[in-house]
Scaffold this motif. Structure first.
Motif, short mmCIF file in Angstrom:
data_model
loop_
_atom_site.label_atom_id
_atom_site.label_comp_id
_atom_site.label_asym_id
_atom_site.label_seq_id
_atom_site.Cartn_x
_atom_site.Cartn_y
_atom_site.Cartn_z
N GLY A 309 48.29 40.62 47.14
CA GLY A 309 49.39 41.56 47.04
C GLY A 309 50.59 41.23 47.90
O GLY A 309 51.51 42.05 48.03
N LEU A 310 50.60 40.05 48.52
CA LEU A 310 51.72 39.63 49.37
C LEU A 310 52.47 38.48 48.72
O LEU A 310 51.90 37.73 47.91
CB LEU A 310 51.20 39.22 50.76
CG LEU A 310 50.39 40.27 51.53
CD1 LEU A 310 49.94 39.70 52.87
CD2 LEU A 310 51.19 41.55 51.73
N GLU A 311 53.73 38.31 49.12
CA GLU A 311 54.55 37.25 48.55
C GLU A 311 55.30 36.50 49.63
O GLU A 311 55.70 37.08 50.65
CB GLU A 311 55.57 37.82 47.56
CG GLU A 311 54.96 38.52 46.35
CD GLU A 311 56.02 39.09 45.43
OE1 GLU A 311 57.22 39.01 45.79
OE2 GLU A 311 55.66 39.60 44.35
N GLY A 312 55.49 35.18 49.42
CA GLY A 312 56.32 34.36 50.29
C GLY A 312 55.92 34.43 51.75
O GLY A 312 54.74 34.41 52.09
N GLU A 340 47.88 33.91 47.13
CA GLU A 340 47.32 34.96 46.31
C GLU A 340 45.89 34.65 45.86
O GLU A 340 45.64 33.81 44.98
CB GLU A 340 48.21 35.19 45.08
CG GLU A 340 47.81 36.39 44.21
CD GLU A 340 47.93 37.73 44.97
OE1 GLU A 340 47.31 38.71 44.52
OE2 GLU A 340 48.64 37.78 45.99
N ARG A 341 44.94 35.32 46.48
CA ARG A 341 43.52 35.29 46.13
C ARG A 341 42.93 33.88 46.08
O ARG A 341 41.98 33.62 45.33
CB ARG A 341 43.29 35.99 44.79
CG ARG A 341 43.65 37.45 44.82
CD ARG A 341 43.28 38.15 43.53
NE ARG A 341 43.61 39.55 43.57
CZ ARG A 341 43.36 40.41 42.58
NH1 ARG A 341 42.75 39.98 41.47
NH2 ARG A 341 43.71 41.66 42.67
N ARG A 342 43.47 32.98 46.85
CA ARG A 342 42.84 31.66 46.96
C ARG A 342 42.94 31.21 48.40
O ARG A 342 43.95 31.42 49.07
CB ARG A 342 43.50 30.64 46.02
CG ARG A 342 44.98 30.44 46.23
CD ARG A 342 45.58 29.52 45.17
NE ARG A 342 47.01 29.35 45.35
CZ ARG A 342 47.55 28.46 46.18
NH1 ARG A 342 46.76 27.66 46.89
NH2 ARG A 342 48.86 28.37 46.30
N GLU A 343 41.86 30.61 48.85
CA GLU A 343 41.79 30.23 50.26
C GLU A 343 42.74 29.08 50.56
O GLU A 343 42.84 28.12 49.79
CB GLU A 343 40.36 29.84 50.63
CG GLU A 343 40.16 29.65 52.13
CD GLU A 343 38.69 29.53 52.50
OE1 GLU A 343 38.39 28.81 53.46
OE2 GLU A 343 37.83 30.16 51.81
N LYS A 344 43.41 29.20 51.67
CA LYS A 344 44.39 28.20 52.08
C LYS A 344 44.18 27.84 53.54
O LYS A 344 43.89 28.72 54.36
CB LYS A 344 45.81 28.76 51.87
CG LYS A 344 46.93 27.83 52.30
CD LYS A 344 48.29 28.47 52.03
CE LYS A 344 49.42 27.54 52.43
NZ LYS A 344 50.75 28.15 52.12
N ARG A 373 58.53 46.78 54.69
CA ARG A 373 57.23 46.50 55.29
C ARG A 373 56.21 46.14 54.21
O ARG A 373 56.20 46.74 53.13
CB ARG A 373 56.77 47.70 56.11
CG ARG A 373 57.46 47.80 57.45
CD ARG A 373 57.11 49.08 58.18
NE ARG A 373 58.08 50.11 57.88
CZ ARG A 373 58.30 51.18 58.65
NH1 ARG A 373 57.57 51.34 59.76
NH2 ARG A 373 59.20 52.08 58.33
N ILE A 374 55.38 45.17 54.51
CA ILE A 374 54.48 44.63 53.50
C ILE A 374 53.36 45.60 53.17
O ILE A 374 52.93 46.42 53.99
CB ILE A 374 53.87 43.28 53.95
CG1 ILE A 374 53.03 43.45 55.23
CG2 ILE A 374 54.95 42.24 54.16
CD1 ILE A 374 52.27 42.21 55.65
N GLU A 375 52.87 45.49 51.91
CA GLU A 375 51.68 46.19 51.44
C GLU A 375 50.77 45.15 50.80
O GLU A 375 51.21 44.39 49.93
CB GLU A 375 52.03 47.27 50.42
CG GLU A 375 52.80 48.44 50.98
CD GLU A 375 53.01 49.53 49.94
OE1 GLU A 375 52.00 50.04 49.42
OE2 GLU A 375 54.18 49.83 49.64
N GLY A 376 49.53 45.12 51.21
CA GLY A 376 48.60 44.13 50.69
C GLY A 376 47.58 43.80 51.76
O GLY A 376 47.40 44.56 52.73
N SER A 377 46.90 42.66 51.60
CA SER A 377 45.83 42.33 52.54
C SER A 377 45.87 40.86 52.93
O SER A 377 46.36 40.00 52.19
CB SER A 377 44.46 42.67 51.94
OG SER A 377 44.17 41.81 50.85
#
Length: 389
Positions: A309-312, A340-344, A373-377
């Motif tokens: 759910g986060l970007e950039g 996004e939903r992949r391990e880095k 402010r960000i929303e996500g995990s």
């Protein structure tokens, strides 16, 4: 009305007081040989306390509490010889802690060091409760760590541990060092919290060598479920897989999220998840760990993570803070980009100056300019630190 109310209650108290005094006097007339009535008389008639308690002691000389009461009355009348002799009589009759505590307090008030030290040592030898007030008396009478250690502390590990905790609470690290040496020789599960707190105090004072020594001793004795730290070999990070419950002490991770950020530690697969609600503060610390390092070395920190759910540029970033100067050794280059939903795996490099032996690894959130402010995990999977060779 208020005046009448006050007069009413004053009258009631006066009548009650008179009734109590009268009942005690009546009881003494009926049973003049009962020592308890004389103790009660001392309580309701302070002017008669000394003579009443002297009579009670004659009638019941084997009751230590009567001698303690008599000592208090004698001291109030500045009869210090009678005070001391009464307390000594109570100590002889009662082998427990209370009369010895009171005797030590009396000698402290009299500034009688010759008698105070044996008395306080005897009190500590029989103690069974919090004895912090006795340690305060020791420091008030003679603020000399060696004197207190040699003359006041009995051969009881629990008392030494309490004294160690007392020194830490007063931030008297110089005095605590000698006690720590004794505790570490016989360290057991009951001393772990105290020694971890000692590590924290050392780290606050940038005394990394002593902190590592204490941590490694606990690890060697298997009192901590962690391996030893070996900064000279590049083994400086603890619990890098986030697989164990955090101690939040010494060299383990400390979570410091505000209420608007939720976190949990996952077990399978191991990881640490942070959920951002969008209502969190614009600037806040999430996670940190004190890390011992070698001076004048190139380091490489590699963090594996994934986001949802986060970007950039997320505004979440790592800092490697020089504990001494407060400088960020990553120089602002510790940002975490969305994945996004992949391990880095994100590598970060830094260099330790020649005088730096302790850093604080910090994960923080800072809202970027021009963004909400960000929303996500964010889920951290692992963190690894070593020399960059």
């Amino acid at each position: 009305m208020l005046c009448g109310y006050a007069c009413y209650w004053s009258a009631r108290w006066a009548i009650a007081d008179y009734a109590i005094r009268s009942s005690v006097q009546r009881a003494l007339r009926l049973a003049p040989g009962n020592p308890d009535y004389y103790v009660r008389l001392a309580q309701v008639e302070p002017a008669l306390a000394l003579s009443a308690l002297e009579r009670a002691a004659v009638l019941n000389p084997l009751n230590s509490s009567v001698w303690i009461e008599l000592a208090g009355a004698a001291e109030a009348h500045n009869d210090f010889r009678a005070t001391e002799s009464s307390l000594l009589r109570a100590v002889k009759l009662d082998k427990t802690f209370a009369p010895r505590w009171l005797l030590a307090e009396y000698y402290s008030r009299r500034h009688d060091q010759a008698h105070f030290w044996p008395a306080v040592r005897a009190a500590l030898a029989t103690s069974y409760d919090d004895v912090t007030p006795l340690f305060d008396l020791c420091w008030e009478l003679a603020p000399e760590p060696r004197v207190i250690q040699d003359r006041a502390l009995p051969d009881r590990p629990d008392v030494w541990r309490q004294y160690f905790d007392f020194l830490l609470s007063k931030n008297r690290l110089d005095a605590a060092d000698a006690i720590a040496n004794q505790l570490m020789k016989h360290a057991g599960p009951d001393t772990v919290p105290s020694l971890l707190l000692y590590c924290d105090r050392l780290l606050e004072n940038n005394d990394v060598s002593r902190a590592v020594e204490t941590w490694n001793l606990l690890a060697t004795k298997r009192l901590l479920d962690y391996p030893e730290l070996a900064p000279s070999q590049g083994a400086s990070l603890t619990n890098g897989a986030f697989a164990k419950e955090f101690l939040s002490r010494a060299f383990d991770w400390r979570v410091s999220t505000p209420a608007e950020i939720f976190y949990r530690r996952d077990v399978s697969p191991p990881g640490l998840r942070f959920d951002f609600t969008g209502k969190q503060p614009e600037h806040c610390e999430l996670l940190s760990q004190f890390v011992p390092v070698e001076p004048a070395q190139e380091y490489r920190l590699v963090v594996s993570y994934e986001t949802e759910g986060l970007e950039g540029d997320t505004g979440i970033a790592w800092r490697v803070v020089d504990v001494g100067s407060g400088a960020d050794l990553l120089r602002g280059a510790g940002h975490m980009m969305a994945s996004e939903r992949r391990e880095k795996a994100a590598p970060y490099k830094f260099y330790t100056p020649a005088d730096v032996r302790l850093v604080k690894l910090v994960l923080a959130y800072d809202r970027l300019l021009g963004t909400v402010r960000i929303e996500g995990s964010l889920t951290l999977r692992s963190a690894a630190l070593g020399f960059d060779r």
